[in-house]
Design an enzyme around this catalytic site. Structure first.
Site, PDB file in Angstrom:
ATOM      1  N   SER A   1      60.004  64.401  -9.371  1.00  0.00           N
ATOM      2  CA  SER A   1      59.356  64.019 -10.636  1.00  0.00           C
ATOM      3  C   SER A   1      60.290  63.909 -11.831  1.00  0.00           C
ATOM      4  O   SER A   1      59.886  63.405 -12.874  1.00  0.00           O
ATOM      5  CB  SER A   1      58.229  64.996 -10.967  1.00  0.00           C
ATOM      6  OG  SER A   1      57.085  64.676 -10.221  1.00  0.00           O
TER       7      SER A   1
ATOM      8  N   LYS B   1      57.885  67.553 -21.862  1.00  0.00           N
ATOM      9  CA  LYS B   1      56.830  67.112 -20.957  1.00  0.00           C
ATOM     10  C   LYS B   1      55.603  67.980 -21.237  1.00  0.00           C
ATOM     11  O   LYS B   1      55.735  69.195 -21.480  1.00  0.00           O
ATOM     12  CB  LYS B   1      57.303  67.283 -19.509  1.00  0.00           C
ATOM     13  CG  LYS B   1      56.324  66.773 -18.455  1.00  0.00           C
ATOM     14  CD  LYS B   1      56.906  66.923 -17.044  1.00  0.00           C
ATOM     15  CE  LYS B   1      55.966  66.369 -15.988  1.00  0.00           C
ATOM     16  NZ  LYS B   1      56.540  66.470 -14.624  1.00  0.00           N
TER      17      LYS B   1
ATOM     18  N   SER C   1      56.428  62.320 -11.794  1.00  0.00           N
ATOM     19  CA  SER C   1      55.385  62.527 -12.785  1.00  0.00           C
ATOM     20  C   SER C   1      55.914  62.628 -14.217  1.00  0.00           C
ATOM     21  O   SER C   1      55.141  62.487 -15.156  1.00  0.00           O
ATOM     22  CB  SER C   1      54.626  63.817 -12.458  1.00  0.00           C
ATOM     23  OG  SER C   1      55.493  64.939 -12.590  1.00  0.00           O
TER      24      SER C   1
END
Lengths: 482, 491
Positions: free
Chosen positions: B177, B76, B153
């Site tokens: 997330s 990420k 997210s």
């Protein structure tokens, strides 16, 4: 109307840790800008603070020195504001649970009286960087070397009533933190900085007047001057029917003027909240006791010891014990020379004068206690005269030599104390001064004392400055008065 | 090759069935061909990945038997990677190449893994749909004719693994997330106990809630990832010095004697009936493995969303103050003075959702409001923590839904941010309490993947992963993959 001044101090003390409070960067003063700023100090994204244990130890030592409660579970908070030299956009500090609770500092005033100044609390925090406004073609530079240097902020109660008390309190704090070895005490490098809260009120009134805060004073002299200036200003305003505005003021020591920086209305809302990157700091009783057991001697205790051990006067002991560096110099010198009084005179006289003139602290002086002790010893055993000793001192200070005896030899400063040789010189000189001798013999006691001087000059000349003046005097007196 | 687990890939590499370079190249080719449609990567580190793969092949040839040596994966874009662009989904960091590695990133380097690139995400991890990324929205690979959100997210990581553009990917979870995008994309995702995985170098959203974790097809791969990610880190004062168990060794598949609680506050009339059905079926599967179920109560769980949306923005408002245009990142053109530089750099560098949360957080911490908002929220947080501690006196785990619904279309939640925040209702309490939680694919709703969530006691990840592993031995949901025009290479 008669006015009373009320003063409280907030003192920022830089702790003498090797590395910063939340990063491993060095805290040494004077490096090239931003060479002591790591990813953490630059607040790069994702970096996190790691507390420096030494800072907690130093803060604990300070708390114990002022007889304060040590908070066993202190909490770091974020104080939020934007400034270019504040990399994270918040300062990590303490608010509700500071490491050092209420304590007290005793000060001694010039008239010998003592007064207790209460400490509200002292908290740990990180210093900011510096904004540099020169030499950047109209732009500002940021130096983050200082960012993250550990500080304790010592907050006093409004217990001081004039500039003398405030300065004495500041000096006493300086003496405590340098004696503890938790601060280098270098005022010129910003190691101690003072914010002074000042208000005035009609004498006899119990409520405080509106206060102003004069920030960032970094010398005792500036502090004294800034207080005098602000007290005068406030009284003028009030006597003309005006009101004091609560504000922050800046004092310019070079121009001896102060100006308003911001008023209370413009004050920030710092939005303090506990820093989620740092756990509460838990200090156990065992830890606190361990720190207590390792505490160095404090100035008050040292003063008592100097009086009893070296038979110093209260005044001399007070001065010599206040500064850890000075105290150490004195003590070493006294032990080596075996003459405490003479050592005290040298430390408080020649030595302190040079420290002031060169603006260096005793700890950083170019002459060691050992060398000073050696010099005092040579004065004491008549190897050098006191004027010769001053020449040796200059050589030591300028580091043109380090061994006292070598300097004495090399500079030809050794006193002639052989009475036979001195007597021969006296005879030779007197042989050519018949008129003066006649004059002397005709004079009364009072005049005779003055006339002695006219023989000493030629005598010192004849001995190339090496004759022991005390012995010359004795021999001369004997010969002339016969 | 695309469906192999990490352990199978490692075996393939050691048995010379394929090399790391071949494996890495296969993923890079897929990314090349498919990611223009999905947008799951912000940065693809092609050359570096191939160089690292070649180095791994040499190590394997020399006898290196490390599980991760030569295995590709994705990070990420919230994890700082030395010398590689790290944006956190924001224009603010459009030019930021960190001079250091996050501890998690360093751990994968040390393990010999090959990072394919950095995945897309909601800006500063603030969002549940990936719509707030400055680098464009991510398309859920399960989308049919209508484009669906991948969740957020960590939506880029989820979409990348679902579309087989990476075998596994790292994620971070502040309020769901990892788990919500895992549920939306048919993956297994674990948010570990707070303090289990170092936060050093993981760009902070809400420091007391953020936690990095694995996103993968299976619980087994999550275990393999967590083994690399977990551990005490002296650079993170909130990281906890506790031994890391052997997560893979804990995967016995044996659940006998285990007690799982079903919170009555989740299993009520508000629960989506389709998701209730998925949960019922999962409960039956687990009962078949010897699990005993009982009702528990989490009486304060409905307070989670409001408490979270005070605490998280409050912390974020301070965490994001460092993005001021002074030292790195975006700075506005030709600032007139300092204030102008601050105002324009931050106005132009941050997107709307980030600004909204900075403002909410700033407000909650302001003089006169602090007690009513921040302090109250912190009290609620303690109540929620107590709820879990009480429940775990009676049961080993808690089971419930991960999300209120399966993946939805872009813009479907309208303009009301509160509707979006309610997306996190089931996931948020685990972050507030700091407990581990995992989403497992357990069925479909309207043909879309549906996740169920396990909540566990502090540091109980090993047993939690074993529950997932046992469940996946009995079910095939984790083997489902989106087969459509988004994920298939054209001939």
């Amino acid at each position: 109307m008669e006015w009373e001044t009320v003063i409280g101090l907030e003192v920022h003390v830089q702790l003498a840790t090797k590395s910063k409070i939340f990063s491993g960067s060095s805290t040494a003063f004077g490096a090239e800008p931003n060479t002591q700023a790591s990813a953490v100090d630059l607040a790069l994204p994702g970096t996190l603070p790691v507390p420096n244990e030494q800072a907690f130890r130093y803060a604990t030592m300070f708390g114990l020195a002022i007889d304060a409660d040590i908070c066993k579970r202190s909490v770091f908070e974020r104080k939020n504001y934007f400034y270019p030299d504040l990399p994270k956009g918040y300062q990590t500090t303490q608010l509700d649970a500071p490491i050092v609770g209420a304590g007290v500092v005793e000060i001694t005033l010039k008239d010998g009286s003592k007064k207790n100044i209460r400490i509200h609390h002292a908290h740990l925090e990180e210093d900011a960087g510096k904004s540099l406004h020169e030499d950047y073609h109209g732009m500002s530079g940021i130096d983050l070397n200082r960012a993250g240097t550990p500080l304790i902020e010592v907050v006093s109660e409004p217990d001081m009533r004039n500039a003398e008390e405030a300065v004495e309190f500041a000096k006493t704090l300086h003496s405590i933190v340098t004696s503890l070895g938790i601060c280098d005490g270098e005022m010129s490098q910003g190691s101690m900085r003072f914010d002074v809260n000042i208000s005035v009120r009609p004498k006899g009134q119990s409520e405080f007047g509106t206060r102003t805060e004069t920030k960032n004073l970094n010398s005792f002299r500036f502090m004294e001057q800034a207080i005098a200036l602000e007290v005068e200003r406030q009284i003028d305003v009030l006597e003309e029917g005006g009101e004091i505005v609560q504000e922050t003021r800046l004092y310019d020591g070079d121009k001896h003027v102060a100006r308003s920086m911001r008023s209370k209305e413009e004050a920030n809302d710092y939005r303090y909240f506990p820093c989620p990157d740092l756990l509460p700091v838990v200090l156990t009783d065992e830890y606190i006791e361990e720190v207590r057991a390792q505490m160095p001697e404090l100035p008050a205790a040292r003063k008592e010891r100097f009086i009893s051990e070296f038979s110093l006067s209260d005044y001399d002991a007070g001065i010599l014990s206040a500064d850890a560096g000075l105290a150490s110099l004195f003590e070493t010198s006294a032990n080596i020379s075996g003459d405490a009084k003479l050592s005290a005179n040298w430390v408080m006289g020649e030595f302190s004068a040079r420290l002031n003139a060169d603006d260096v602290s005793a700890a950083n002086a170019p002459i060691s206690g050992e060398a000073l002790g050696q010099l005092v010893l040579r004065v004491k055993d008549n190897t050098v005269s006191s004027s010769g000793a001053k020449k040796v001192f200059e050589k030591l200070w300028s580091q043109e030599g380090s061994d006292v005896d070598q300097i004495i030899d090399a500079e030809g400063l050794k006193q002639v104390s052989d009475t036979g040789a001195l007597e021969a010189m006296v005879d030779e000189v007197l042989a050519g001064m018949a008129d003066q001798i006649a004059q002397y013999k005709a004079a009364d006691d009072k005049k005779r004392k003055k006339l002695m001087g006219s023989f000493m000059g030629p005598l010192m000349k004849a001995s190339k400055g090496q004759g022991n003046p005390k012995l010359f005097n004795e021999i001369l007196a004997k010969k002339l008065n016969d | 090759m695309l469906e192999l687990t990490i352990q199978e890939l490692a075996k393939g590499l050691r048995d010379k069935e394929f090399t790391s370079v071949e494996l890495t190249q296969a993923y890079l080719d897929r990314i090349d061909k498919l990611d223009s449609k999905i947008n799951s990567y912000i940065t693809v580190s092609k050359e570096q990945a191939l160089a690292n793969a070649a180095a791994a092949d040499e190590k394997i040839a020399a006898g290196d038997t490390g599980l991760w040596t030569g295995i590709p994966f994705a990070h990420k874009d919230i994890f700082c990677t030395e010398g590689t662009l790290t944006t956190c989904g924001s224009k603010m960091l459009h030019n930021f190449e960190p001079p250091y590695n996050a501890t998690v990133a360093q751990n994968f380097i040390d393990a010999g893994a090959v990072c394919l690139g950095k995945t897309n995400m909601d800006e500063f991890a603030m969002g549940s749909t990936n719509e707030s990324s400055y680098y464009g929205k991510v398309i859920n690979p399960w989308s049919g004719d209508k484009h669906l959100v991948p969740g957020g997210s960590s939506g880029g990581s989820a979409a990348a693994v679902a579309a087989r553009l990476a075998p596994v990917a790292t994620g971070t979870d502040t309020g769901g997330s990892i788990r919500q995008p895992a549920a939306f994309c048919g993956l297994t995702g674990l948010k570990p106990t707070y303090g289990r995985v170092s936060r050093y170098g993981m760009i902070a959203f809400a420091s007391s809630l953020d936690q990095g974790g694995p996103m993968a097809k299976t619980a087994e791969d999550c275990a393999a990832m967590l083994q690399v990610m977990a551990g005490h880190d002296a650079k993170d004062s909130t990281s906890i010095d506790k031994e890391v168990p052997d997560y893979l060794a804990a995967l016995s598949g044996d659940l006998s004697g285990l007690k799982i609680g079903l919170p009555k506050e989740y299993f009520n009339e508000h629960l989506n009936p389709e998701i209730a059905k998925v949960l019922d079926e999962a409960i039956e599967v687990l009962k078949g493995k010897g699990v005993e179920f009982k009702e528990v109560s989490l009486p304060n769980s409905q307070l989670g969303v409001p408490a979270y949306y005070v605490i998280a923005p409050a912390e974020a408002s301070a965490n994001l103050s460092r993005f001021d245009g002074v030292r790195y990142g975006y700075r506005c053109e030709e600032p007139n003075d300092l204030m102008d530089m601050y105002l324009r750099s931050r106005s132009e560098g941050f997107g709307d959702e980030v600004k909204r949360r900075i403002m909410v957080g700033t407000y909650a911490l302001s003089a006169g409001y602090y007690d009513a908002y921040y302090n109250k929220a912190m009290q609620v947080r303690r109540l929620i923590k107590n709820d879990f501690e009480n429940a775990f006196k009676d049961v080993d785990f808690i089971l419930g839904p991960t999300t209120p619904s399966p993946a939805f279309g872009f813009g479907e939640k309208g303009d009301d941010p509160v509707q979006m925040y309610l997306e996190d209702v089931y996931t948020i309490t685990a972050n507030l309490a700091g407990i581990p939680a995992m989403s497992l694919p357990a069925g479909t709703v309207d043909g879309l993947p549906c996740g169920i969530q396990l909540l566990g006691n502090y540091f109980d990840e090993a047993r939690m992963l074993n529950v997932g592993y046992a469940f996946q031995q009995e079910t095939e949901w984790h083997k489902q993959r989106p087969e459509n025009s988004l994920t298939e290479l054209s001939a």
